[in-house]
Design an enzyme around this catalytic site. Structure first.
Site, mmCIF file in Angstrom:
data_model
loop_
_atom_site.group_PDB
_atom_site.id
_atom_site.type_symbol
_atom_site.label_atom_id
_atom_site.label_comp_id
_atom_site.label_asym_id
_atom_site.label_seq_id
_atom_site.Cartn_x
_atom_site.Cartn_y
_atom_site.Cartn_z
ATOM 1 N N ASP A 10 -17.681 -0.013 -9.019
ATOM 2 C CA ASP A 10 -16.332 0.047 -8.450
ATOM 3 C C ASP A 10 -15.995 -1.337 -7.907
ATOM 4 O O ASP A 10 -16.874 -2.182 -7.733
ATOM 5 C CB ASP A 10 -16.281 1.096 -7.324
ATOM 6 C CG ASP A 10 -14.922 1.157 -6.660
ATOM 7 O OD1 ASP A 10 -13.914 1.273 -7.382
ATOM 8 O OD2 ASP A 10 -14.843 1.056 -5.418
ATOM 9 N N SER A 11 -14.716 -1.523 -7.587
ATOM 10 C CA SER A 11 -14.279 -2.781 -6.994
ATOM 11 C C SER A 11 -14.847 -2.980 -5.588
ATOM 12 O O SER A 11 -14.776 -4.076 -5.047
ATOM 13 C CB SER A 11 -12.752 -2.803 -6.931
ATOM 14 O OG SER A 11 -12.288 -1.667 -6.234
ATOM 15 N N CYS A 73 -13.822 3.333 -10.550
ATOM 16 C CA CYS A 73 -12.584 2.731 -10.048
ATOM 17 C C CYS A 73 -11.390 3.162 -10.896
ATOM 18 O O CYS A 73 -11.387 2.965 -12.123
ATOM 19 C CB CYS A 73 -12.755 1.214 -10.112
ATOM 20 S SG CYS A 73 -11.338 0.276 -9.543
ATOM 21 N N GLU A 151 -9.904 1.886 4.356
ATOM 22 C CA GLU A 151 -10.907 0.849 4.651
ATOM 23 C C GLU A 151 -10.966 0.550 6.153
ATOM 24 O O GLU A 151 -12.016 0.233 6.681
ATOM 25 C CB GLU A 151 -10.574 -0.433 3.891
ATOM 26 C CG GLU A 151 -10.599 -0.233 2.394
ATOM 27 C CD GLU A 151 -11.766 -0.910 1.703
ATOM 28 O OE1 GLU A 151 -12.189 -1.975 2.153
ATOM 29 O OE2 GLU A 151 -12.238 -0.341 0.690
ATOM 30 N N CYS A 185 -7.273 7.278 -7.364
ATOM 31 C CA CYS A 185 -7.894 6.083 -6.790
ATOM 32 C C CYS A 185 -9.078 6.545 -5.944
ATOM 33 O O CYS A 185 -9.019 7.594 -5.291
ATOM 34 C CB CYS A 185 -6.861 5.352 -5.933
ATOM 35 S SG CYS A 185 -7.541 4.063 -4.878
ATOM 36 N N HIS A 187 -10.209 5.832 -3.142
ATOM 37 C CA HIS A 187 -10.093 6.004 -1.691
ATOM 38 C C HIS A 187 -9.351 7.272 -1.269
ATOM 39 O O HIS A 187 -9.469 7.715 -0.140
ATOM 40 C CB HIS A 187 -9.346 4.813 -1.088
ATOM 41 C CG HIS A 187 -10.118 3.527 -1.102
ATOM 42 N ND1 HIS A 187 -10.660 2.995 -2.241
ATOM 43 C CD2 HIS A 187 -10.438 2.679 -0.087
ATOM 44 C CE1 HIS A 187 -11.274 1.851 -1.935
ATOM 45 N NE2 HIS A 187 -11.148 1.645 -0.638
#
Ligand code: DGL
Length: 267
Positions: A10-11, A73, A151, A185, A187
């Site tokens: 993932d990023s 991702c 985040e 996504c 998140h």
């Protein structure tokens, strides 16, 4: 071969939502994770840059003993071409598994998609849905603030900032009358309770991370690659930035401390 790990990349840390799902669905599998924490976000970058990072991430995982690779991702998955970037082992992104689940779930033929700006601009989920069922009506919305809110830990169901952002992004999708919403996504599953509140009761949320984990299980079963181990699998994590930052923030995604070794590694 069967005891080789599932490689997940993932990023950044978001792909831990897929790691969590894999741990629940395939508890005996080993996982090698690469999070490109030094270069996150991918979701606001150009297609060319994302594709170059993706090749580097895959090359990194291939230097380890992996039997399958998952691009956890949503942004990376949206930039993949029709051909698998890995020819000699199973590979999946998150787009097709989530599209398949959404088509199976919708009753009224109206599906919503939320993701990063790059994901939504690519039309990836929409294309995948229409390959499966061209009659499904799709409404998509980029939700760039969600990644930052997660985040920075604004993940509480009643957090006023997250609720305000969710109301702003999701109102057009709710008004389109969707009965199914793809969280496209990494998140977004973390703030699924807020999203569910805004969307209302009748809307089914599809986590792309969870669907990718289910799809990975299906691929490994079909290719007879599931581990024969009966012990809990071991996870090893590599990140391109600080190990301590990863350990601190990983809690948001795993709802627990990281279970495994973490190394910082240049790609
Ligand atoms: N992992 C990305 C995704 O799922 C979100 C973070 C980023 O923009 O890199 O699209």
């Amino acid at each position: 071969m069967n005891r080789d790990a599932i490689g997940v990349f993932d990023s950044g840390m978001g792909g831990l939502t897929a790691v969590k799902a894999l741990g629940e669905i395939l508890p005996h599998e080993n996982i090698i994770y690469f999070g490109d924490t030094a270069r996150i976000p991918y979701g606001t970058r150009s297609r060319q840059t994302i594709q170059r990072y993706t090749q580097e991430d895959i090359a990194f995982l291939r230097r380890h003993p992996v039997k399958m690779i998952i691009a956890a991702c949503g942004t990376v998955s949206s930039m993949l071409g029709a051909d698998s970037p890995v020819e000699d082992m199973p590979f999946t992104g998150v787009v097709y598994p989530a599209a398949r689940a959404a088509c199976a779930a919708t009753q009224n033929g109206r599906v919503g998609i939320i993701g990063t700006p790059a994901t939504v601009a690519s039309g990836s989920y929409e294309n995948a849905i229409h390959t499966i069922d061209s009659a499904v009506d799709v409404t998509a919305m980029a939700c760039p603030l969600f990644v930052h809110l997660v985040e920075y830990g604004y993940t509480d169901r009643n957090d006023p900032i997250t609720r305000l952002a969710a109301e702003e992004y999701l109102t057009p999708i709710r008004e389109a009358g969707v009965d199914t919403l793809i969280l496209g996504c990494t998140h977004y599953p973390i703030i699924a309770p807020v999203i569910a509140d805004i969307m209302g009761e009748g809307v089914k949320l599809i986590s792309a991370s969870e669907e990718a984990a289910k799809y990975a299980k299906q691929c490994l079963e079909e290719q007879d690659l599931l581990t024969d181990s009966t012990e809990r699998g071991h996870n090893v994590y590599y990140v391109s930035d600080s190990v301590s930052m990863f350990r601190d923030n990983a809690r948001h995604f795993l709802a627990d401390a990281v279970n495994g070794q973490v190394f910082s590694s240049r790609i």
